[in-house]
Structure formats: structure tokens, C-alpha cells
Design an enzyme around this catalytic site. Sequence first.
Site, PDB file in Angstrom:
ATOM      1  CE1 TYR A  52       0.234   2.618   2.473  1.00 38.34           C
ATOM      2  CE2 TYR A  52       0.347   1.966   4.795  1.00 38.34           C
ATOM      3  CZ  TYR A  52       0.954   2.129   3.549  1.00 38.34           C
ATOM      4  OH  TYR A  52       2.268   1.797   3.402  1.00 38.34           O
ATOM      5  CD  GLU A  53      -1.914   0.086   8.078  1.00 42.31           C
ATOM      6  OE1 GLU A  53      -1.340  -0.946   7.664  1.00 42.31           O
ATOM      7  OE2 GLU A  53      -1.292   1.078   8.487  1.00 42.31           O
ATOM      8  CG  LEU A  54      -8.764  -3.318   2.978  1.00 43.06           C
ATOM      9  CD1 LEU A  54      -8.814  -4.711   3.596  1.00 43.06           C
ATOM     10  CD2 LEU A  54     -10.162  -2.717   2.888  1.00 43.06           C
TER      11      LEU A  54
END
Length: 565
Positions: free
Chosen positions: A463-465
Site C-alpha cells: 500500500y505504501e509503495l
Amino acid sequence: MNLMVFLLIFITETATEKLCPLRASIDVLEGEYFYLCFPESKLQHSWKEEYTINWYKESAGMQKRIKETHRIVSQMNFLEFWPAELDDSGNYFVTQSSGKRNFTIQKWTLNVLERNQSSCFNQNHLTTEIQNAETGHSLKCNDLSVNENDSITWYKDCKNYENETGRELDFKTLSVQHSGIYTCKISISHDGKIYHSTNTIRLVVEEDAPETVTLEIVGRNEEIQTEIGKEETLNCTGFLGYHIQEDANLYWWFNDTFPKKCSDIPEADPPICEEDLKKSHLGNKFYITRLLRIKKVREEDLHHNFTCTLQADEIMQIKVVKLKKGNIRDLPMHVFTTGMILAVLFPCVAMAVVVVCVMFRVDLVLFYRNISQRDDTAGDGKEYDAFVSYLKDCVSTSKEEREFALRILPTILEENFGYKLCIFERDVSPGGAVVDDIHSFIDKSRRLIIILSQNYISDRAIYELESGLHKALVERKTKIILIEYMPIRDYNFLPESLSLLPSKRVVKWKKDKSLPVNSRFWKNLRYLMPAKPTKSNTKGHCLNLDLGSEGTRPWTGGCDFNTVI
């Protein structure tokens, strides 16, 4: 001294001119009496001091003065052979020398032909005369002696001919039956011995009168425009008529000398040389040609007359060629050659430059940045040069990956090249909202460095990526740099949007091979980073990091987020 020598000395100049034709090449049969001579008119009579006449023979490139023997006798302008032998073949010349001055009077090439033991003549030593039937004609025996007491015998087809003993064989009315090969043999007494000299003539009597022709040199006297240093070839062609004439000769001479023969090795030839005589025919017309080659025209050549002489029987014709400096508009050969070489080399050099630029574009760009002190960071409002995303599963912790992301990467980029990195674990205080912090720090960074490995897989990490990729690919505010820390065989676990990045923005870490500061890995990484003037400290070729120090270990709390940045 015998009577013949005295007679030869006191003959008139006119007789000498007749006895000594200007022939550059002479054929004689072995075992016969023969002499070389030059006209007295060729002597330098203007010399006031005493002079001597010296005869020389040139053989195998060596010039040797001829010494008198019982067989070879020299007397002023005559060199006699009693008799000529096969070894006498070669180049001869005679000089007039006063001690202070030396002058070459004339040159010859003497060819001694082997006698045919089964015949009274040699096919290569005869002349041809063509006459009409029903006309009168006389065959003349060449005078190699001036003594009227010398006996002469005539032969037809090697048989004694009607007991004729005169110097001329007269035919009041010719018929076809008179055709044949006639040989006159002169018997000469010398030192108690009898020597012979023969002259062979092929007589051809034709029923129909052939077209009357005159031997002549093709073309008139001419001037050739040239320039200093240019190579020239002078052509001289003689028309012989409608039948080949064996005794016809064509030769060049200039400045009272005969040129040397050209060899098969042009580099070894003298500056001016003449080629061998060539015979040709066009239809029923016969020609002979001799070329004179001038390697490089000199200033003195412009003041010489190059004379071509056609000689056959008693006929002699000359043609004079002069060289004249003219306005040569043609492109000089060396300029043309240089231009052609440059035209061929330029595309090759251009292609080589392109190949070098492509192969070493990274090095060239870094070199340009270094000397120009280019700065892409000034005034863009960004705080960090790069945001480092180090995503991994805390359960499968890899010490090597952590050390690379948290120690090696910042040490090199920050300390050696002056970049400022944002590393979440190092630079962000714990307790904040991770997602908001990530978005905020990516906005403040010029590059997003993502370190890829099989170990960072987790829902929260992906998700962060994807959030970072959205800012890079959709909003186009940040450029992404991918570092492949370990070879990845299966890319299916990565977000599809990651495949939109160009392959040239992927840098591969090759462990020990990439450790040196000047390795290809760091050069490629700096190439993708923004240009920034730095005072690089790259004297060390390898890292010297204390990877086991506990005092510098970063904060790793919060592994519940499955993300270490």
C-alpha cells in the site's frame, strides 16, 4: 696498328655520320666482327684543355671501364670486337673527359644473338624489303668495313648466288621468283685471321603494287602543358606501313643523352626512363610505340627538348616534345586523395563518437556536471534529494539488506557526494501517522529510491509503495529510482504500475563488485540523482564501515506497520 684502324681514323665526318647511326639498340650475331662508333660531331670541340675518350660497359648495375685486349680494341670514336661474343651483350657508353669535366657522348644497348648452327642466318637478325614486280631494285650490303679489298659473297636461301661479289646486288627487272632470303658475307682480314660480318635481307616481290607509304611518326611536334612535380608520360608512335619492318627502331633522347630503361619496379626507376618498344597493328597497318615516363616534372625539364627518333634503313624522322608550365585547373592529386580519405573516415569517426557517447554516456554526464558545477536543486523548494523506501517483512529480517539501506547507501551518497537523504527510520520521530508522514516526505524529496527484494512483501508495504508510485507516475512530482538489491525472478508480487517505469531507471547491486566508490553501481545511481555541485571525497576505492556497531543502530520499533522506511 693495322691499315683498317688508320682508315677509320681518317674517314671524313660525313662518312662517319653514315657509319655511326644514332641507334640506341643494336643486334649482332656471335662470332662476327662488329664495332660501335659515334659521329665526331658529338664531341665537345669547345673544350680547350686536352681530353680523353673512355669506353664503359654497364652490367648488373656496375660500370666498368673497358680495357683493350687482343679481341676488343678502342680507337677514338670506334670500339671494335674481333669478334663479338655472347658475353658482350649489355649497355655501353662512351665519355669525353678532361679531368675537370666529364661528358657522356652516347649510349647503346648491344644484343649479341646466338648463331643458328643449322642455318646461315638468324631469324631475329634480318630486315625485310617489299618491292613490286617488273621494277628494278638493288640490295645493299651494310658497310662494316671500308677496305675495298675485303671480299663479299652473296647467298640466297643459304646457297651461293650467281657468284656475285659486289657490295650491291642489282635486279634490273624483279619477278616473284626473286623473292627469298639474301645474305651478304663480308670477309675481313685482321692479325692474320679472317673474320666475317653478315647482313641478311628478306626480299618480298609482289605482283600487285601496294599502296605507297612513307614511314612517319604519328603526330607533329607538340607542347604539353604541365606543372612542377606532376607525373607525365610522353607517347611516341611510328607508322611502319602495311608490312612489319624488322629493322625499324624508335627511341627517345634528351639533353644529348639516351634515357635508361624502365624496370618492373617503378620505385627503383630513375626520374626519367623509357619503356620497351611495343609493336602493334590496326587492320593491315603496323605501328611501333615507345613511352617516356617522367616521375616528377622538374624546372629543368621545362628547358629540354624531348626528341623521339624513328629510324629504319636510311630513313630517319624525329618528333620534338616540349613541356610547358600551364594553368592546371584540375584538383591536385594529393588534395583529391586527402579529400577522399577524409570523406571515408568522417562517417567512421562520427559513428565511433556516437558509439563511445552511448557506451560512456554516464561517465560523460558526470564529468560534465563536475566541471560545470551544474545544480538542479536550486530554487525548487525541495528539502531532500531522495526519499529511501526500504520495505521488508520484519519477521524475515535480513541483516545485509538493512545494513545496505541504513548504512552503506547514506554513507556514500551523503558523505562522499553531498546528497541529503530522507530515511524514515533515521529521520522521522516515532508516534506520527505513518501514511501521512510518508506522503509528506515524498513531496519534499526530488527522487524516490525504492530498494527491491523478495523480503519486503506485506499488505501494508504494498500500500505504501503504491502511494509513492501514484505521486511519481500520476502527479509526476517525483522521479523514481529502483535499486534491485537481490536478483528477482518473479515480479508478479509487484504493483502493475511499477512496470511502467523505464528499465534504464533500475540499478542493480552486485555485492562486493559494487562496493568501490567508483564502481559502475554508484556512477549509475549518481547519474539518476539530480545534478548537484559537490566536493567529492572518492579517493578510497572501497568502503570501510563498522557494520557491527550497536551505537548507530536505527530505530526499528513499530514493526506492526510492516514497513521500515
